[in-house]
Design a protein around this motif. Structure first.
Motif, PDB file in Angstrom:
ATOM      1  N   VAL A 157       6.125  24.528  14.220  1.00 19.72           N
ATOM      2  CA  VAL A 157       6.988  23.159  13.170  1.00 19.72           C
ATOM      3  C   VAL A 157       6.529  21.667  13.966  1.00 19.72           C
ATOM      4  O   VAL A 157       5.320  21.507  14.424  1.00 19.72           O
ATOM      5  N   TYR A 158       6.603  20.816  13.181  1.00 15.05           N
ATOM      6  CA  TYR A 158       5.621  18.981  13.288  1.00 15.05           C
ATOM      7  C   TYR A 158       6.841  18.375  13.356  1.00 15.05           C
ATOM      8  O   TYR A 158       7.509  18.144  12.791  1.00 15.05           O
ATOM      9  N   GLU A 159       6.898  17.388  14.319  1.00 14.01           N
ATOM     10  CA  GLU A 159       7.537  16.187  15.102  1.00 14.01           C
ATOM     11  C   GLU A 159       6.785  15.109  14.388  1.00 14.01           C
ATOM     12  O   GLU A 159       5.947  15.122  15.033  1.00 14.01           O
ATOM     13  N   TYR A 160       7.502  14.562  13.897  1.00 13.95           N
ATOM     14  CA  TYR A 160       7.025  12.656  13.488  1.00 13.95           C
ATOM     15  C   TYR A 160       7.447  11.226  14.079  1.00 13.95           C
ATOM     16  O   TYR A 160       9.103  11.363  14.669  1.00 13.95           O
ATOM     17  N   ASN A 161       7.008  11.048  14.813  1.00 19.05           N
ATOM     18  CA  ASN A 161       8.015   9.763  15.419  1.00 19.05           C
ATOM     19  C   ASN A 161       7.243   8.357  14.708  1.00 19.05           C
ATOM     20  O   ASN A 161       5.386   8.252  14.501  1.00 19.05           O
ATOM     21  N   LEU A 162       7.462   7.001  14.917  1.00 20.20           N
ATOM     22  CA  LEU A 162       6.709   6.115  14.337  1.00 20.20           C
ATOM     23  C   LEU A 162       6.263   4.828  15.112  1.00 20.20           C
ATOM     24  O   LEU A 162       6.306   5.585  16.414  1.00 20.20           O
ATOM     25  N   LYS A 163       4.397   4.396  14.790  1.00 23.65           N
ATOM     26  CA  LYS A 163       3.975   4.647  15.054  1.00 23.65           C
ATOM     27  C   LYS A 163       4.388   3.257  16.967  1.00 23.65           C
ATOM     28  O   LYS A 163       5.720   2.419  16.327  1.00 23.65           O
ATOM     29  N   LEU A 189      -1.500   6.591   6.427  1.00 23.91           N
ATOM     30  CA  LEU A 189      -1.901   4.573   6.615  1.00 23.91           C
ATOM     31  C   LEU A 189      -1.665   4.895   7.975  1.00 23.91           C
ATOM     32  O   LEU A 189      -1.616   3.055   7.989  1.00 23.91           O
ATOM     33  N   GLY A 190      -1.454   5.239   9.122  1.00 22.41           N
ATOM     34  CA  GLY A 190      -1.298   4.982   9.979  1.00 22.41           C
ATOM     35  C   GLY A 190      -0.232   4.471  10.682  1.00 22.41           C
ATOM     36  O   GLY A 190      -0.252   3.532  11.643  1.00 22.41           O
ATOM     37  N   LEU A 191       1.113   4.626  10.406  1.00 24.24           N
ATOM     38  CA  LEU A 191       2.587   4.298  10.325  1.00 24.24           C
ATOM     39  C   LEU A 191       3.482   5.172  10.824  1.00 24.24           C
ATOM     40  O   LEU A 191       3.728   4.733  11.710  1.00 24.24           O
ATOM     41  N   ALA A 192       2.370   6.288  11.461  1.00 24.55           N
ATOM     42  CA  ALA A 192       3.668   6.950  12.133  1.00 24.55           C
ATOM     43  C   ALA A 192       2.220   8.240  12.949  1.00 24.55           C
ATOM     44  O   ALA A 192       1.302   8.418  12.305  1.00 24.55           O
ATOM     45  N   SER A 207      14.266  15.105  -3.544  1.00 26.32           N
ATOM     46  CA  SER A 207      13.951  16.329  -3.211  1.00 26.32           C
ATOM     47  C   SER A 207      12.694  16.860  -2.487  1.00 26.32           C
ATOM     48  O   SER A 207      12.720  15.745  -1.672  1.00 26.32           O
ATOM     49  N   PRO A 208      12.540  18.012  -1.663  1.00 25.08           N
ATOM     50  CA  PRO A 208      11.625  18.382  -1.382  1.00 25.08           C
ATOM     51  C   PRO A 208      10.195  18.048  -0.789  1.00 25.08           C
ATOM     52  O   PRO A 208      10.120  17.522   0.104  1.00 25.08           O
ATOM     53  N   ASP A 209       9.616  17.728  -2.167  1.00 30.07           N
ATOM     54  CA  ASP A 209       8.504  17.650  -2.104  1.00 30.07           C
ATOM     55  C   ASP A 209       8.202  15.909  -2.334  1.00 30.07           C
ATOM     56  O   ASP A 209       7.513  15.855  -1.064  1.00 30.07           O
ATOM     57  N   THR A 210       8.983  14.878  -2.252  1.00 40.98           N
ATOM     58  CA  THR A 210       9.462  13.475  -2.356  1.00 40.98           C
ATOM     59  C   THR A 210       8.727  13.704  -0.147  1.00 40.98           C
ATOM     60  O   THR A 210       8.425  13.018   0.166  1.00 40.98           O
ATOM     61  N   THR A 211      10.286  14.433   0.651  1.00 35.46           N
ATOM     62  CA  THR A 211      10.052  14.667   1.736  1.00 35.46           C
ATOM     63  C   THR A 211       8.309  14.814   2.337  1.00 35.46           C
ATOM     64  O   THR A 211       7.887  13.987   3.602  1.00 35.46           O
ATOM     65  N   GLU A 212       7.747  15.841   1.606  1.00 36.22           N
ATOM     66  CA  GLU A 212       6.209  16.524   2.268  1.00 36.22           C
ATOM     67  C   GLU A 212       5.464  14.719   1.940  1.00 36.22           C
ATOM     68  O   GLU A 212       4.312  14.423   2.499  1.00 36.22           O
ATOM     69  N   ARG A 213       5.235  14.554   0.499  1.00 38.68           N
ATOM     70  CA  ARG A 213       4.064  13.938   0.416  1.00 38.68           C
ATOM     71  C   ARG A 213       4.875  12.329   0.697  1.00 38.68           C
ATOM     72  O   ARG A 213       3.958  11.408   1.532  1.00 38.68           O
ATOM     73  N   GLY A 214       6.446  12.345   1.005  1.00 40.88           N
ATOM     74  CA  GLY A 214       5.912  10.584   1.867  1.00 40.88           C
ATOM     75  C   GLY A 214       5.802  10.881   3.657  1.00 40.88           C
ATOM     76  O   GLY A 214       5.182   9.827   4.119  1.00 40.88           O
ATOM     77  N   LEU A 215       5.915  12.232   3.879  1.00 39.21           N
ATOM     78  CA  LEU A 215       5.048  12.183   5.689  1.00 39.21           C
ATOM     79  C   LEU A 215       4.366  11.789   5.175  1.00 39.21           C
ATOM     80  O   LEU A 215       3.196  11.395   6.109  1.00 39.21           O
ATOM     81  N   ARG A 216       3.219  12.728   4.423  1.00 40.26           N
ATOM     82  CA  ARG A 216       1.671  12.413   4.607  1.00 40.26           C
ATOM     83  C   ARG A 216       0.952  11.166   4.022  1.00 40.26           C
ATOM     84  O   ARG A 216       0.442  10.872   4.817  1.00 40.26           O
ATOM     85  N   LYS A 217       2.303  10.241   3.453  1.00 40.90           N
ATOM     86  CA  LYS A 217       1.561   8.788   3.231  1.00 40.90           C
ATOM     87  C   LYS A 217       1.997   8.235   4.112  1.00 40.90           C
ATOM     88  O   LYS A 217       0.785   7.507   4.651  1.00 40.90           O
ATOM     89  N   ARG A 257       0.791  -0.852  -0.056  1.00 42.42           N
ATOM     90  CA  ARG A 257       0.270  -0.038   0.193  1.00 42.42           C
ATOM     91  C   ARG A 257       0.465   1.263   0.372  1.00 42.42           C
ATOM     92  O   ARG A 257       0.136   2.164  -0.283  1.00 42.42           O
ATOM     93  N   ILE A 258       2.338   0.858  -0.087  1.00 42.25           N
ATOM     94  CA  ILE A 258       3.379   2.421   0.373  1.00 42.25           C
ATOM     95  C   ILE A 258       3.527   2.960  -0.996  1.00 42.25           C
ATOM     96  O   ILE A 258       3.694   2.132  -1.770  1.00 42.25           O
ATOM     97  N   ASP A 259       3.563   3.679  -0.997  1.00 43.12           N
ATOM     98  CA  ASP A 259       4.241   4.267  -2.043  1.00 43.12           C
ATOM     99  C   ASP A 259       5.850   4.879  -2.404  1.00 43.12           C
ATOM    100  O   ASP A 259       6.531   4.752  -0.994  1.00 43.12           O
ATOM    101  N   VAL A 260       7.077   5.064  -3.190  1.00 47.15           N
ATOM    102  CA  VAL A 260       8.538   4.850  -3.363  1.00 47.15           C
ATOM    103  C   VAL A 260       8.342   6.528  -2.068  1.00 47.15           C
ATOM    104  O   VAL A 260       9.468   6.582  -1.019  1.00 47.15           O
ATOM    105  N   PRO A 261       7.592   7.796  -2.036  1.00 44.64           N
ATOM    106  CA  PRO A 261       8.060   8.422  -0.864  1.00 44.64           C
ATOM    107  C   PRO A 261       7.546   8.246   0.495  1.00 44.64           C
ATOM    108  O   PRO A 261       8.741   8.101   1.608  1.00 44.64           O
ATOM    109  N   GLY A 262       6.513   7.375   0.615  1.00 42.35           N
ATOM    110  CA  GLY A 262       5.935   6.855   1.920  1.00 42.35           C
ATOM    111  C   GLY A 262       7.411   5.599   2.488  1.00 42.35           C
ATOM    112  O   GLY A 262       7.786   6.289   3.411  1.00 42.35           O
ATOM    113  N   LEU A 263       7.578   5.180   1.248  1.00 43.01           N
ATOM    114  CA  LEU A 263       8.884   4.412   2.253  1.00 43.01           C
ATOM    115  C   LEU A 263       9.957   4.409   2.479  1.00 43.01           C
ATOM    116  O   LEU A 263      10.817   4.146   2.980  1.00 43.01           O
ATOM    117  N   ALA A 264      10.668   6.043   1.697  1.00 41.64           N
ATOM    118  CA  ALA A 264      11.484   6.216   1.866  1.00 41.64           C
ATOM    119  C   ALA A 264      11.217   7.323   3.049  1.00 41.64           C
ATOM    120  O   ALA A 264      13.369   7.233   4.512  1.00 41.64           O
TER     121      ALA A 264
END
Length: 267
Positions: free
Chosen positions: A246-252, A224-227, A210-220, A177-184
């Protein structure tokens, strides 16, 4: 003349899916997490370039190759006299990599072999297939892509720090279900400290994408409920308000094996 029994009418062999093959591979490895050195994602501080081999997968949109590499790491669960090696018929590799979908068996085998050759070209493994044989042997190399022999990722050096990707990631079908930006970004968040910030403007220097890859990956990851994501403020004395959101991220929690757990600990 010896008589052969006729086949039972209507009885057909079962269809084995790629998902079932991946679960069978992970169960055979007998561990609950797949270990991966952080150098695959990012080189240690102080190196000339912080980019890891992951950059090539992202910039080439090679989701199949990235999923295949993680599965190969999961499949090579112990060292043999030939190194960290595992071998399977090319059709098994095809199901592991999902190259068997909607194609002929020969096309599936060829696509699996070409996928492994891409990983070999990136210095991540060595693959071997004897002429006229369908058996393919794969030997892991170190995750930094420099061609060194693979060793279990334990040790005090920064180059030996690792992440444990839980097998539940595959068992719950997130790999499909994940894409390249999400898996990265999944790997990037896993490789960083808990509740870290990932400013997209730094992505080209930190990771090589790219910055766009990071933003799309974090949204993914959130989709998906992974983070999880939380808000935080940092001081910016020269701004009108004196602070910036700012936003901070952590895996589930289920995606974060307990601290101190050895790489690829047995289930």
């Amino acid at each position: 003349m010896k008589q052969t029994k006729p086949k039972t009418p209507g009885v057909q062999p079962p269809v084995v899916t790629g998902h079932e093959t991946r679960l069978g591979m992970l169960d055979r490895a007998g561990r609950k997490a797949v270990p991966l050195r952080k150098t695959f994602v990012q080189a240690p501080r102080g190196t000339e370039s912080r980019h890891g081999p992951l950059k090539e997968f992202v910039n080439n949109g090679d989701l199949r190759g990235l999923r295949a590499y993680l599965m190969v790491v999961g499949a090579c669960s112990k060292a043999t006299e030939d190194g960290w090696t595992t071998g399977h018929d090319s059709m098994v590799w095809a199901r592991l990599f999902d190259t068997d979908l909607d194609v002929t068996p020969q096309s599936a085998r060829t696509a699996a072999w070409r996928t492994l050759l891409r990983l070999e070209a990136r210095g991540l493994l060595v693959c071997d297939r004897k002429r006229g044989s369908t058996w393919i042997t794969v030997t892991l190399l170190r995750e930094d892509g420099k061609g060194g022999a693979y060793t279990r990722p334990v040790g005090p050096n920064p180059e030996d720090r690792w992440v444990n990707l839980p097998t539940a990631f595959w068992k719950r079908r997130f790999d499909g279900r994940i894409d390249v930006p999400g898996l990265a970004m999944l790997l990037a968040v896993a490789a960083d400290k808990q509740w870290a910030r990932f400013p997209s403007d730094y992505s080209p220097d930190w990771y090589g994408w790219s910055p766009d890859t990071t933003e799309r990956g974090l949204r993914k990851l959130i989709e998906l409920g992974l983070a999880d994501r939380r808000e935080a403020y940092i001081k910016t004395p020269l701004s009108p308000t004196g602070s910036t959101l700012v936003y901070e991220y952590n895996l589930k929690k289920w995606m974060r094996p307990p601290r101190g757990q050895k790489p690829g600990s047995p289930a």
